[in-house]
Design a protein around this motif. Structure first.
Motif, short mmCIF file in Angstrom:
data_model
loop_
_atom_site.label_atom_id
_atom_site.label_comp_id
_atom_site.label_asym_id
_atom_site.label_seq_id
_atom_site.Cartn_x
_atom_site.Cartn_y
_atom_site.Cartn_z
N MET A 119 0.83 -1.20 -0.10
CA MET A 119 -0.13 -0.08 -0.22
C MET A 119 1.18 1.23 -0.14
N LYS A 120 0.54 2.05 -0.82
CA LYS A 120 1.13 3.42 -0.91
C LYS A 120 0.78 4.35 0.01
N LYS A 121 1.53 5.12 0.66
CA LYS A 121 1.24 6.26 1.82
C LYS A 121 1.61 7.35 1.27
N ILE A 122 0.49 8.58 1.65
CA ILE A 122 0.82 9.72 1.35
C ILE A 122 0.64 10.69 2.60
N LEU A 123 1.92 11.67 2.81
CA LEU A 123 1.96 12.66 3.84
C LEU A 123 1.58 14.09 3.23
N ILE A 124 0.60 14.68 4.08
CA ILE A 124 0.26 16.14 3.57
C ILE A 124 1.14 16.72 4.80
N ILE A 125 2.15 17.52 4.53
CA ILE A 125 3.20 17.98 5.72
C ILE A 125 2.91 19.72 5.69
N GLY A 126 2.27 20.13 6.60
CA GLY A 126 2.42 21.75 6.66
C GLY A 126 3.86 21.98 7.10
N ILE A 127 4.47 22.94 6.30
CA ILE A 127 5.72 23.41 6.53
C ILE A 127 5.91 24.77 6.91
N TRP A 131 2.49 25.13 2.06
CA TRP A 131 2.87 26.19 2.87
C TRP A 131 1.81 26.51 3.90
N GLY A 132 2.09 26.69 5.12
CA GLY A 132 1.37 27.42 6.42
C GLY A 132 0.97 25.77 6.91
N ASP A 133 -0.38 25.89 6.85
CA ASP A 133 -1.09 24.51 7.56
C ASP A 133 -2.21 24.10 6.36
N PRO A 134 -2.37 22.66 6.32
CA PRO A 134 -3.03 22.23 5.21
C PRO A 134 -4.62 22.44 5.48
N ALA A 135 -4.86 22.79 6.68
CA ALA A 135 -6.31 22.77 7.00
C ALA A 135 -6.93 24.58 6.60
N LEU A 136 -5.87 25.35 6.34
CA LEU A 136 -6.16 26.65 6.12
C LEU A 136 -6.19 27.22 4.73
N TYR A 137 -7.37 27.27 3.96
CA TYR A 137 -7.35 27.74 2.57
C TYR A 137 -6.34 26.99 1.69
N ASP A 138 -6.28 25.71 1.81
CA ASP A 138 -5.37 25.00 1.02
C ASP A 138 -6.34 23.66 0.62
N THR A 179 -5.24 20.70 -0.70
CA THR A 179 -4.56 19.38 -0.99
C THR A 179 -5.22 18.19 -0.07
N ILE A 180 -5.96 18.32 0.91
CA ILE A 180 -6.72 17.26 1.78
C ILE A 180 -7.87 16.90 0.89
N ARG A 181 -8.75 18.02 0.22
CA ARG A 181 -9.73 17.44 -0.54
C ARG A 181 -9.41 16.89 -1.81
N ILE A 182 -8.47 17.28 -2.49
CA ILE A 182 -7.85 16.73 -3.74
C ILE A 182 -7.68 15.24 -3.33
N LEU A 183 -6.87 15.02 -2.48
CA LEU A 183 -6.51 13.76 -2.26
C LEU A 183 -7.91 12.69 -1.87
N GLN A 184 -8.67 13.29 -1.32
CA GLN A 184 -9.96 12.63 -0.97
C GLN A 184 -10.91 12.11 -2.34
N ALA A 185 -10.77 13.40 -3.08
CA ALA A 185 -11.49 12.98 -4.53
C ALA A 185 -10.57 12.16 -5.18
N VAL A 186 -9.13 12.04 -5.11
CA VAL A 186 -8.75 10.74 -5.92
C VAL A 186 -9.15 9.67 -5.50
N LEU A 187 -9.09 9.44 -4.07
CA LEU A 187 -9.71 8.03 -3.65
C LEU A 187 -10.92 7.74 -3.89
N ALA A 188 -11.73 8.75 -3.85
CA ALA A 188 -13.28 8.53 -4.21
C ALA A 188 -13.43 8.19 -5.67
N GLU A 189 -12.50 8.41 -6.45
CA GLU A 189 -12.57 8.00 -8.07
C GLU A 189 -12.16 6.31 -8.05
N GLY A 190 -11.47 5.84 -7.13
CA GLY A 190 -11.35 4.50 -6.85
C GLY A 190 -10.27 3.72 -7.81
#
Length: 255
Positions: free
Chosen positions: A1-9, A111-118, A120-131
């Protein structure tokens, strides 16, 4: 299984990296860098610097891809963002599918925090939802430009027991929120100028935490034109600008 990290820098200073983020960096095999053009090369340079500075335990590689751009103009903003995120989704899916082996760990450095006006999280969720791809992902929080702005100006974001509102320049141009403290992000049109008749203080910052950092504070009516001039010049000099500001009503005392 591949793993992806979304890292706030963090918001520009490598020392904003948290211990959790540094530990996460040292588990990554491949870092995906989204190229936004030559004028924004410093954004990629910082990510490379962070990896070189903090990764000590493993070999890693970079994979670059051209970042899709939002269509600008007088059209429907929400529809343009939806189209942008769809284009990014296709790019992310290709990167994860073609540039990672099973069992590897990949990362997007946000850049900054992934939960604030970014997105990336919702895009990866959409990729997973495509299956079409299967992977797991985790999110590592970072120090946002909002936190860094308050720290650099040495002010709290809220008055005692009172709320704050975080909004965009587009929304601020439409109305001034009822809350007495408002943080504004993504303001491309100097929307604070719509409210210079109000009794407000402003704490403005651009490129926070970087060598190009700019800070201005004062009564909005006194410094609004200065901020606009400085902002225009900085954008011309750098080819881009990333700024945030806090506006606060002046009447009344902390309660």
């Amino acid at each position: 299984m591949k793993k992806i990290l979304i890292i706030g820098i963090g918001a520009g200073n490598p020392e904003y990296m948290t211990i959790q983020a540094v530990k996460a960096l040292n588990t990554v095999d491949v870092f995906f860098l989204m190229d936004k053009g030559a004028s924004k090369g410093k954004l990629i340079d910082l990510r490379v610097e962070i990896c070189e500075r903090f990764i000590t335990e493993r070999e890693y590689r970079f994979v670059e891809a051209t970042s899709p751009e939002r269509e600008r103009g007088g059209g429907d903003y929400t529809a343009a963002v939806v189209d942008l995120n769809l284009a990014k989704q296709q790019t992310f899916e290709r990167l994860i599918g073609e540039d990672m082996a099973d069992g590897e760990c990949g990362a997007f450095l946000v850049w900054g925090d992934p939960a604030l006006y970014d997105s990336t999280i919702r895009i990866l969720q959409a990729v997973l939802a495509e299956g079409r791809l299967q992977f797991e992902f985790d999110v590592i929080p970072g120090i946002s430009s909002v936190q860094a702005l308050a720290a650099r100006h040495k002010v709290p974001l809220n008055r005692i027991g009172r709320p704050i509102e975080i909004t965009t320049g587009r929304r601020l141009a439409e109305r001034l929120p009822d809350t007495d403290s408002v943080v504004v992000m993504l303001d491309a049109e100097d929307s604070y100028q719509h409210h210079v008749d109000q009794d407000l203080d402003i704490y403005w910052g651009a490129y926070i935490g970087t060598p190009d950092e700019l800070l201005i504070a004062g009564k909005l009516k006194d410094v609004a034109d200065q901020i606009e001039r400085v902002r225009k010049q900085a954008r011309a000099d750098n080819g881009w600008i990333m700024d945030t500001y806090l506006m606060r009503r002046r009447e009344g005392e902390d309660s």
